[in-house]
Design a protein around this motif. Structure first.
Motif, PDB file in Angstrom:
ATOM      1  N   SER A 248       2.560 -46.733 -52.295  1.00 21.59           N
ATOM      2  CA  SER A 248       3.407 -47.836 -51.826  1.00 21.59           C
ATOM      3  C   SER A 248       3.727 -47.703 -50.336  1.00 21.59           C
ATOM      4  O   SER A 248       3.627 -46.622 -49.761  1.00 21.59           O
ATOM      5  N   TRP A 249       4.100 -48.830 -49.758  1.00 23.11           N
ATOM      6  CA  TRP A 249       4.624 -48.857 -48.391  1.00 23.11           C
ATOM      7  C   TRP A 249       6.072 -49.308 -48.455  1.00 23.11           C
ATOM      8  O   TRP A 249       6.412 -50.226 -49.207  1.00 23.11           O
ATOM      9  N   ARG A 250       6.908 -48.655 -47.664  1.00 18.31           N
ATOM     10  CA  ARG A 250       8.288 -49.113 -47.492  1.00 18.31           C
ATOM     11  C   ARG A 250       8.465 -49.541 -46.045  1.00 18.31           C
ATOM     12  O   ARG A 250       7.921 -48.906 -45.149  1.00 18.31           O
ATOM     13  N   PHE A 251       9.237 -50.598 -45.866  1.00 17.55           N
ATOM     14  CA  PHE A 251       9.431 -51.133 -44.520  1.00 17.55           C
ATOM     15  C   PHE A 251      10.903 -51.163 -44.151  1.00 17.55           C
ATOM     16  O   PHE A 251      11.772 -51.320 -45.012  1.00 17.55           O
ATOM     17  N   ALA A 252      11.156 -51.042 -42.861  1.00 16.57           N
ATOM     18  CA  ALA A 252      12.520 -51.222 -42.352  1.00 16.57           C
ATOM     19  C   ALA A 252      12.407 -51.621 -40.889  1.00 16.57           C
ATOM     20  O   ALA A 252      11.450 -51.227 -40.217  1.00 16.57           O
ATOM     21  N   GLY A 253      13.347 -52.427 -40.424  1.00 17.03           N
ATOM     22  CA  GLY A 253      13.270 -52.823 -39.023  1.00 17.03           C
ATOM     23  C   GLY A 253      14.492 -53.597 -38.567  1.00 17.03           C
ATOM     24  O   GLY A 253      15.471 -53.730 -39.308  1.00 17.03           O
ATOM     25  N   ASP A 254      14.386 -54.114 -37.351  1.00 17.76           N
ATOM     26  CA  ASP A 254      15.515 -54.860 -36.791  1.00 17.76           C
ATOM     27  C   ASP A 254      15.610 -56.265 -37.408  1.00 17.76           C
ATOM     28  O   ASP A 254      14.866 -56.599 -38.319  1.00 17.76           O
ATOM     29  N   GLU A 255      16.528 -57.082 -36.889  1.00 21.26           N
ATOM     30  CA  GLU A 255      16.775 -58.389 -37.527  1.00 21.26           C
ATOM     31  C   GLU A 255      15.593 -59.351 -37.431  1.00 21.26           C
ATOM     32  O   GLU A 255      15.509 -60.297 -38.195  1.00 21.26           O
ATOM     33  N   ASP A 256      14.644 -59.090 -36.520  1.00 22.82           N
ATOM     34  CA  ASP A 256      13.461 -59.947 -36.415  1.00 22.82           C
ATOM     35  C   ASP A 256      12.298 -59.443 -37.254  1.00 22.82           C
ATOM     36  O   ASP A 256      11.227 -60.048 -37.258  1.00 22.82           O
ATOM     37  N   PHE A 257      12.509 -58.342 -37.946  1.00 22.70           N
ATOM     38  CA  PHE A 257      11.435 -57.719 -38.715  1.00 22.70           C
ATOM     39  C   PHE A 257      11.387 -58.359 -40.097  1.00 22.70           C
ATOM     40  O   PHE A 257      12.317 -58.240 -40.891  1.00 22.70           O
ATOM     41  N   ALA A 258      10.261 -59.066 -40.385  1.00 21.26           N
ATOM     42  CA  ALA A 258      10.231 -59.918 -41.575  1.00 21.26           C
ATOM     43  C   ALA A 258       9.595 -59.280 -42.806  1.00 21.26           C
ATOM     44  O   ALA A 258       9.421 -59.937 -43.821  1.00 21.26           O
ATOM     45  N   ALA A 259       9.210 -57.999 -42.729  1.00 25.91           N
ATOM     46  CA  ALA A 259       8.560 -57.373 -43.880  1.00 25.91           C
ATOM     47  C   ALA A 259       9.542 -57.195 -45.034  1.00 25.91           C
ATOM     48  O   ALA A 259      10.739 -56.999 -44.807  1.00 25.91           O
ATOM     49  N   PRO A 260       9.058 -57.265 -46.277  1.00 27.99           N
ATOM     50  CA  PRO A 260       9.917 -56.975 -47.426  1.00 27.99           C
ATOM     51  C   PRO A 260      10.246 -55.479 -47.444  1.00 27.99           C
ATOM     52  O   PRO A 260       9.592 -54.708 -46.747  1.00 27.99           O
ATOM     53  N   PRO A 261      11.257 -55.062 -48.219  1.00 32.91           N
ATOM     54  CA  PRO A 261      11.644 -53.648 -48.244  1.00 32.91           C
ATOM     55  C   PRO A 261      10.517 -52.725 -48.694  1.00 32.91           C
ATOM     56  O   PRO A 261      10.376 -51.617 -48.196  1.00 32.91           O
ATOM     57  N   SER A 262       9.689 -53.207 -49.663  1.00 33.07           N
ATOM     58  CA  SER A 262       8.569 -52.375 -50.081  1.00 33.07           C
ATOM     59  C   SER A 262       7.475 -53.221 -50.683  1.00 33.07           C
ATOM     60  O   SER A 262       7.717 -54.329 -51.171  1.00 33.07           O
TER      61      SER A 262
END
Length: 301
Positions: A78-92
């Motif tokens: 799996s991939w997990r994502f995190a970012g600033d308010e402009d980051f549109a990826a889902p959490p995982s």
DNA sequence: AACTTATGACTAA
DNA sequence: TAGTCCTAAGTTG
């Protein structure tokens, strides 16, 4: 765990959130450290998926050749994502099945969170991170190597234009027709069709009315063509919906079975012994190549 | 704490 | 066909 729809969503996520950005590449777990160092600091050119394979391109300053990060998630990557308010990826994307909660509201400058668990690779830009865990394959490839991996794959029902690509459809039909193995095995063979996994196998064969036990060379061209069309439609829907949904609303029982709408999310997958949503015959299960196979012995011949 | 399960795929025999 | 690999979550004891 992920089938082709998940991989194409993943590729789109990398394309949107990472392409064109300078990227730090590391291996918090350590097992990819040497390779990570080779592309650390490079810019992401773009990403694409073929079947269940993800390719993320990294360009270096000439004369360094472009390199591709090739990832296959296997059964539980799996991939997990995190970012600033402009980051549109889902959490995982990928396992775990239950999505992690979205990060709490951030204040001030965004900072990457600490990696959680076994993180093979972390890709990090100034506005987001992607953490990879549990892949069955994770490697750096030259462009020639990338092409040879792709060349070994059958037609991808989610490739652009696939649903109207007569050549792709014919390749699938001919591939199945050329073999005596069971169709249920053939549709999971990535050199016959790329991206189909255990759920799409069960559900597409149900909708096509084809028994998974039938030999490939004993399924008519007409039915195989219809099967290809169904696979294209189901997977395109899964990609769009963000999850695999196969049951036509007209077939969904009302009220939902045992009060649980999830109980009729699929026709046969994980429904052993329960009544077929079309004919009421108990759904059958047997092992096929070490995986659980589900089908309706009455609707599928 | 041990065992089971998961949308996958490879190798050896 | 069996064994192996990759990881985390859920269940059982």
């Amino acid at each position: 765990m992920p089938e082709g729809d998940v991989l194409h969503r993943l590729a789109a996520t990398f394309d949107q959130e990472f392409a064109g950005r300078a990227c730090r590449v590391s291996s918090p777990q350590g097992r990819f450290a040497a390779s990570a160092a080779r592309i650390d600091g490079r810019t992401v050119a773009g990403a694409h998926a073929v079947g269940k394979h993800l390719f993320v391109g990294f360009v270096g300053a000439p004369p360094a050749e472009p390199l591709w990060l090739h990832v296959h998630l296997g059964l539980y990557g799996s991939w997990r994502f995190a970012g600033d308010e402009d980051f549109a990826a889902p959490p995982s994307i990928g396992a775990p099945r239950v999505p992690v909660e979205a990060a709490s509201p951030r204040e001030g400058a965004w900072r990457p969170p600490e990696p959680v668990g076994q993180v093979r690779v972390r890709l990090s830009t100034d506005h987001g991170v992607a953490d990879l865990s549990g892949p069955t394959r994770c490697e750096l490839l030259s462009d020639a190597e990338r092409r040879s991996v792709e060349a070994a794959l059958g037609p991808d029902p989610l490739a652009p234009g696939a649903s109207t690509d007569g050549a792709a459809r014919r390749r699938f039909v001919d591939g199945v027709r050329a073999r005596r193995r069971a169709v249920g095995e053939l549709v999971m063979d990535q050199s016959i069709v790329a991206g189909v996994g255990n759920i799409y196998r069960a559900e597409s064969l149900f909708l096509a009315g084809v028994s998974p036990l039938r030999r490939g060379d004993r399924v008519s061209r007409t039915r195989l063509g219809a099967l290809w069309d169904i696979v294209c439609r189901l997977m395109a829907h899964g990609l769009e919906a963000g999850r695999i949904e196969t049951v036509d609303p007209g077939d969904a029982p009302e009220p939902p079975l045992s009060g649980d709408p999830e109980a009729s999310r699929w026709y046969v997958y994980h429904r052993t012994g329960r009544p077929c949503l079309r004919c009421g015959t108990p759904v059958r299960e047997q092992a096929m190549q070490g995986r659980r196979l589900f089908w309706c012995p009455s609707c599928q011949r």
